[in-house]
Write a protein that holds these residues in place. Structure first.
Motif, PDB file in Angstrom:
ATOM      1  N   MET A   1      12.673   3.033   1.756  1.00 17.46           N
ATOM      2  CA  MET A   1      12.659   1.604   1.454  1.00 17.46           C
ATOM      3  C   MET A   1      12.381   1.404  -0.035  1.00 17.46           C
ATOM      4  O   MET A   1      11.420   1.965  -0.571  1.00 17.46           O
ATOM      5  CB  MET A   1      11.563   0.907   2.281  1.00 17.46           C
ATOM      6  CG  MET A   1      11.504  -0.607   2.075  1.00 17.46           C
ATOM      7  SD  MET A   1      10.118  -1.380   2.969  1.00 17.46           S
ATOM      8  CE  MET A   1      10.567  -1.070   4.669  1.00 17.46           C
ATOM      9  N   ALA A   2      13.214   0.604  -0.704  1.00 20.27           N
ATOM     10  CA  ALA A   2      13.015   0.328  -2.120  1.00 20.27           C
ATOM     11  C   ALA A   2      11.682  -0.386  -2.324  1.00 20.27           C
ATOM     12  O   ALA A   2      11.194  -1.108  -1.441  1.00 20.27           O
ATOM     13  CB  ALA A   2      14.150  -0.524  -2.661  1.00 20.27           C
ATOM     14  N   ARG A   3      11.095  -0.198  -3.508  1.00 19.97           N
ATOM     15  CA  ARG A   3       9.765  -0.749  -3.757  1.00 19.97           C
ATOM     16  C   ARG A   3       9.752  -2.274  -3.634  1.00 19.97           C
ATOM     17  O   ARG A   3       8.834  -2.852  -3.040  1.00 19.97           O
ATOM     18  CB  ARG A   3       9.292  -0.327  -5.153  1.00 19.97           C
ATOM     19  CG  ARG A   3       7.846  -0.744  -5.454  1.00 19.97           C
ATOM     20  CD  ARG A   3       7.331   0.038  -6.651  1.00 19.97           C
ATOM     21  NE  ARG A   3       5.959  -0.305  -6.950  1.00 19.97           N
ATOM     22  CZ  ARG A   3       5.600  -1.157  -7.922  1.00 19.97           C
ATOM     23  NH1 ARG A   3       6.521  -1.739  -8.656  1.00 19.97           N
ATOM     24  NH2 ARG A   3       4.328  -1.418  -8.155  1.00 19.97           N
ATOM     25  N   SER A   4      10.761  -2.956  -4.196  1.00 19.72           N
ATOM     26  CA  SER A   4      10.789  -4.413  -4.110  1.00 19.72           C
ATOM     27  C   SER A   4      10.901  -4.872  -2.665  1.00 19.72           C
ATOM     28  O   SER A   4      10.287  -5.864  -2.260  1.00 19.72           O
ATOM     29  CB  SER A   4      11.957  -4.975  -4.933  1.00 19.72           C
ATOM     30  OG  SER A   4      13.194  -4.499  -4.442  1.00 19.72           O
ATOM     31  N   ASP A   5      11.675  -4.139  -1.843  1.00 19.54           N
ATOM     32  CA  ASP A   5      11.787  -4.484  -0.424  1.00 19.54           C
ATOM     33  C   ASP A   5      10.471  -4.229   0.300  1.00 19.54           C
ATOM     34  O   ASP A   5      10.097  -4.968   1.224  1.00 19.54           O
ATOM     35  CB  ASP A   5      12.906  -3.670   0.224  1.00 19.54           C
ATOM     36  CG  ASP A   5      14.270  -4.023  -0.333  1.00 19.54           C
ATOM     37  OD1 ASP A   5      14.528  -5.222  -0.526  1.00 19.54           O
ATOM     38  OD2 ASP A   5      15.066  -3.106  -0.597  1.00 19.54           O
ATOM     39  N   ARG A   6       9.756  -3.164  -0.115  1.00 19.96           N
ATOM     40  CA  ARG A   6       8.461  -2.871   0.498  1.00 19.96           C
ATOM     41  C   ARG A   6       7.452  -3.979   0.176  1.00 19.96           C
ATOM     42  O   ARG A   6       6.695  -4.423   1.051  1.00 19.96           O
ATOM     43  CB  ARG A   6       7.945  -1.520   0.001  1.00 19.96           C
ATOM     44  CG  ARG A   6       6.694  -1.053   0.731  1.00 19.96           C
ATOM     45  CD  ARG A   6       6.343   0.371   0.367  1.00 19.96           C
ATOM     46  NE  ARG A   6       5.837   0.510  -0.985  1.00 19.96           N
ATOM     47  CZ  ARG A   6       6.454   1.192  -1.941  1.00 19.96           C
ATOM     48  NH1 ARG A   6       7.592   1.798  -1.716  1.00 19.96           N
ATOM     49  NH2 ARG A   6       5.924   1.282  -3.159  1.00 19.96           N
ATOM     50  N   LEU A   7       7.452  -4.443  -1.065  1.00 23.05           N
ATOM     51  CA  LEU A   7       6.540  -5.520  -1.452  1.00 23.05           C
ATOM     52  C   LEU A   7       6.861  -6.797  -0.685  1.00 23.05           C
ATOM     53  O   LEU A   7       5.960  -7.529  -0.257  1.00 23.05           O
ATOM     54  CB  LEU A   7       6.639  -5.758  -2.964  1.00 23.05           C
ATOM     55  CG  LEU A   7       6.164  -4.605  -3.850  1.00 23.05           C
ATOM     56  CD1 LEU A   7       6.456  -4.910  -5.315  1.00 23.05           C
ATOM     57  CD2 LEU A   7       4.691  -4.329  -3.652  1.00 23.05           C
ATOM     58  N   PHE A   8       8.143  -7.065  -0.522  1.00 22.42           N
ATOM     59  CA  PHE A   8       8.545  -8.249   0.235  1.00 22.42           C
ATOM     60  C   PHE A   8       8.102  -8.129   1.696  1.00 22.42           C
ATOM     61  O   PHE A   8       7.644  -9.098   2.300  1.00 22.42           O
ATOM     62  CB  PHE A   8      10.062  -8.429   0.154  1.00 22.42           C
ATOM     63  CG  PHE A   8      10.561  -9.635   0.902  1.00 22.42           C
ATOM     64  CD1 PHE A   8      10.277 -10.920   0.447  1.00 22.42           C
ATOM     65  CD2 PHE A   8      11.307  -9.497   2.054  1.00 22.42           C
ATOM     66  CE1 PHE A   8      10.728 -12.035   1.135  1.00 22.42           C
ATOM     67  CE2 PHE A   8      11.766 -10.602   2.744  1.00 22.42           C
ATOM     68  CZ  PHE A   8      11.481 -11.874   2.285  1.00 22.42           C
ATOM     69  N   THR A   9       8.197  -6.929   2.265  1.00 28.56           N
ATOM     70  CA  THR A   9       7.763  -6.701   3.638  1.00 28.56           C
ATOM     71  C   THR A   9       6.263  -6.958   3.766  1.00 28.56           C
ATOM     72  O   THR A   9       5.800  -7.556   4.752  1.00 28.56           O
ATOM     73  CB  THR A   9       8.083  -5.261   4.067  1.00 28.56           C
ATOM     74  OG1 THR A   9       9.500  -5.062   4.033  1.00 28.56           O
ATOM     75  CG2 THR A   9       7.577  -4.976   5.473  1.00 28.56           C
ATOM     76  N   ILE A  10       5.495  -6.509   2.786  1.00 30.35           N
ATOM     77  CA  ILE A  10       4.046  -6.754   2.801  1.00 30.35           C
ATOM     78  C   ILE A  10       3.766  -8.250   2.813  1.00 30.35           C
ATOM     79  O   ILE A  10       2.923  -8.742   3.577  1.00 30.35           O
ATOM     80  CB  ILE A  10       3.365  -6.090   1.589  1.00 30.35           C
ATOM     81  CG1 ILE A  10       3.449  -4.560   1.702  1.00 30.35           C
ATOM     82  CG2 ILE A  10       1.905  -6.537   1.469  1.00 30.35           C
ATOM     83  CD1 ILE A  10       2.977  -3.825   0.469  1.00 30.35           C
ATOM     84  N   LEU A  11       4.484  -9.008   1.977  1.00 33.34           N
ATOM     85  CA  LEU A  11       4.288 -10.457   1.932  1.00 33.34           C
ATOM     86  C   LEU A  11       4.649 -11.098   3.261  1.00 33.34           C
ATOM     87  O   LEU A  11       3.981 -12.041   3.709  1.00 33.34           O
ATOM     88  CB  LEU A  11       5.133 -11.060   0.807  1.00 33.34           C
ATOM     89  CG  LEU A  11       4.721 -10.688  -0.619  1.00 33.34           C
ATOM     90  CD1 LEU A  11       5.654 -11.321  -1.628  1.00 33.34           C
ATOM     91  CD2 LEU A  11       3.280 -11.121  -0.890  1.00 33.34           C
ATOM     92  N   GLN A  12       5.693 -10.598   3.913  1.00 30.41           N
ATOM     93  CA  GLN A  12       6.073 -11.140   5.210  1.00 30.41           C
ATOM     94  C   GLN A  12       4.980 -10.932   6.252  1.00 30.41           C
ATOM     95  O   GLN A  12       4.721 -11.802   7.086  1.00 30.41           O
ATOM     96  CB  GLN A  12       7.376 -10.492   5.684  1.00 30.41           C
ATOM     97  CG  GLN A  12       8.616 -10.944   4.937  1.00 30.41           C
ATOM     98  CD  GLN A  12       8.960 -12.386   5.216  1.00 30.41           C
ATOM     99  OE1 GLN A  12       8.560 -13.284   4.490  1.00 30.41           O
ATOM    100  NE2 GLN A  12       9.694 -12.629   6.282  1.00 30.41           N
ATOM    101  N   VAL A  13       4.312  -9.780   6.195  1.00 32.27           N
ATOM    102  CA  VAL A  13       3.218  -9.507   7.131  1.00 32.27           C
ATOM    103  C   VAL A  13       2.035 -10.422   6.840  1.00 32.27           C
ATOM    104  O   VAL A  13       1.413 -10.982   7.755  1.00 32.27           O
ATOM    105  CB  VAL A  13       2.787  -8.032   7.041  1.00 32.27           C
ATOM    106  CG1 VAL A  13       1.537  -7.779   7.891  1.00 32.27           C
ATOM    107  CG2 VAL A  13       3.919  -7.111   7.484  1.00 32.27           C
ATOM    108  N   LEU A  14       1.730 -10.621   5.554  1.00 27.62           N
ATOM    109  CA  LEU A  14       0.541 -11.382   5.165  1.00 27.62           C
ATOM    110  C   LEU A  14       0.716 -12.893   5.308  1.00 27.62           C
ATOM    111  O   LEU A  14      -0.275 -13.630   5.243  1.00 27.62           O
ATOM    112  CB  LEU A  14       0.172 -11.062   3.708  1.00 27.62           C
ATOM    113  CG  LEU A  14      -0.331  -9.641   3.433  1.00 27.62           C
ATOM    114  CD1 LEU A  14      -0.532  -9.445   1.935  1.00 27.62           C
ATOM    115  CD2 LEU A  14      -1.624  -9.364   4.182  1.00 27.62           C
TER     116      LEU A  14
END
Length: 221
Positions: A1-14
């Protein structure tokens, strides 16, 4: 998973506002806790108002307070959008003014809300182009209001470019990222699309209607 996509996934969880441990977030994104901590530091440095620390967990609050003002989420969105637009303009004076305004905001924002001095400067954003996709917003808003189907060209997380037929349901601004929640006819499920990854959008001569399972109320992040 690309880093920007990973950060976006974290925001979706939070986005649910609940407390999530570092281990839970690391498991969800498939990285080590050490990498997760670096990701959280990056999000904080880019202006995401995270609450919590290592060992306790993380969550996102609903509002950011600017003494003596209290900003609602829509008001903060409008402010952030204006800065993003100014930061993307070719006019050097306006770009400098956006940077200066960012410095002034940093001076009054609580340290618990914005951790670093460059938080409001869009060059610090972990997402490639914060303002990309703004040109699509009038069409997207009109389609949501008219219940009109759209054909979009979207860049998937793996880098592939796909064409989708969607029912646009809701535009949201979430921690420096604009998203569109829609029912995707192509995938047969609800999808959350990042506006900066939508390269084209075309209104189709077909309206959509509320159908069980395809409504915004049926969407579960």
């Amino acid at each position: 998973m690309a880093r920007s996509d990973r950060l976006f996934t974290i925001l979706q969880v939070l986005r649910d506002g609940e407390l999530h441990t570092a281990q839970e977030l690391a498991d969800h994104t498939g990285v080590s806790q050490r990498t997760l901590y670096r990701d959280m530091e990056t999000l904080c440095a880019s202006g995401v108002p995270l609450k919590g620390t290592r060992g306790t967990g993380y969550r996102l609050p609903d509002v950011v307070t600017l003494p003596p003002l209290t900003l609602t989420q829509p008001e903060l969105e409008a402010l952030n959008l204006g800065l993003a637009i100014a930061a993307e303009l070719a006019d050097p004076d306006l770009k400098a003014a956006a940077s200066s305004l960012g410095d002034k905001l940093d001076a009054v924002l609580p340290q618990t809300a914005v951790a670093e001095a460059d938080a409001w400067k869009f060059g610090a954003s972990p997402f490639a182009d914060v303002a990309r996709g703004f040109a699509q917003m009038p069409l997207l808003r009109a389609a949501i209001k008219a219940r009109q189907k759209l054909r979009i060209t979207y860049t998937a997380p793996d880098g592939s470019v796909t064409s989708r037929i969607i029912h646009p349901l809701q535009l949201e601004y979430f921690s420096r990222v604009w998203t569109l929640t829609a029912w995707c006819e192509t995938q047969g499920t609800h999808q959350v699309f990042r506006l900066d990854l939508i390269s084209t959008a075309e209104a189709l001569p077909t309206l959509f209607h509320d159908e069980a399972g395809k409504r915004l109320a049926d969407f579960k992040p």
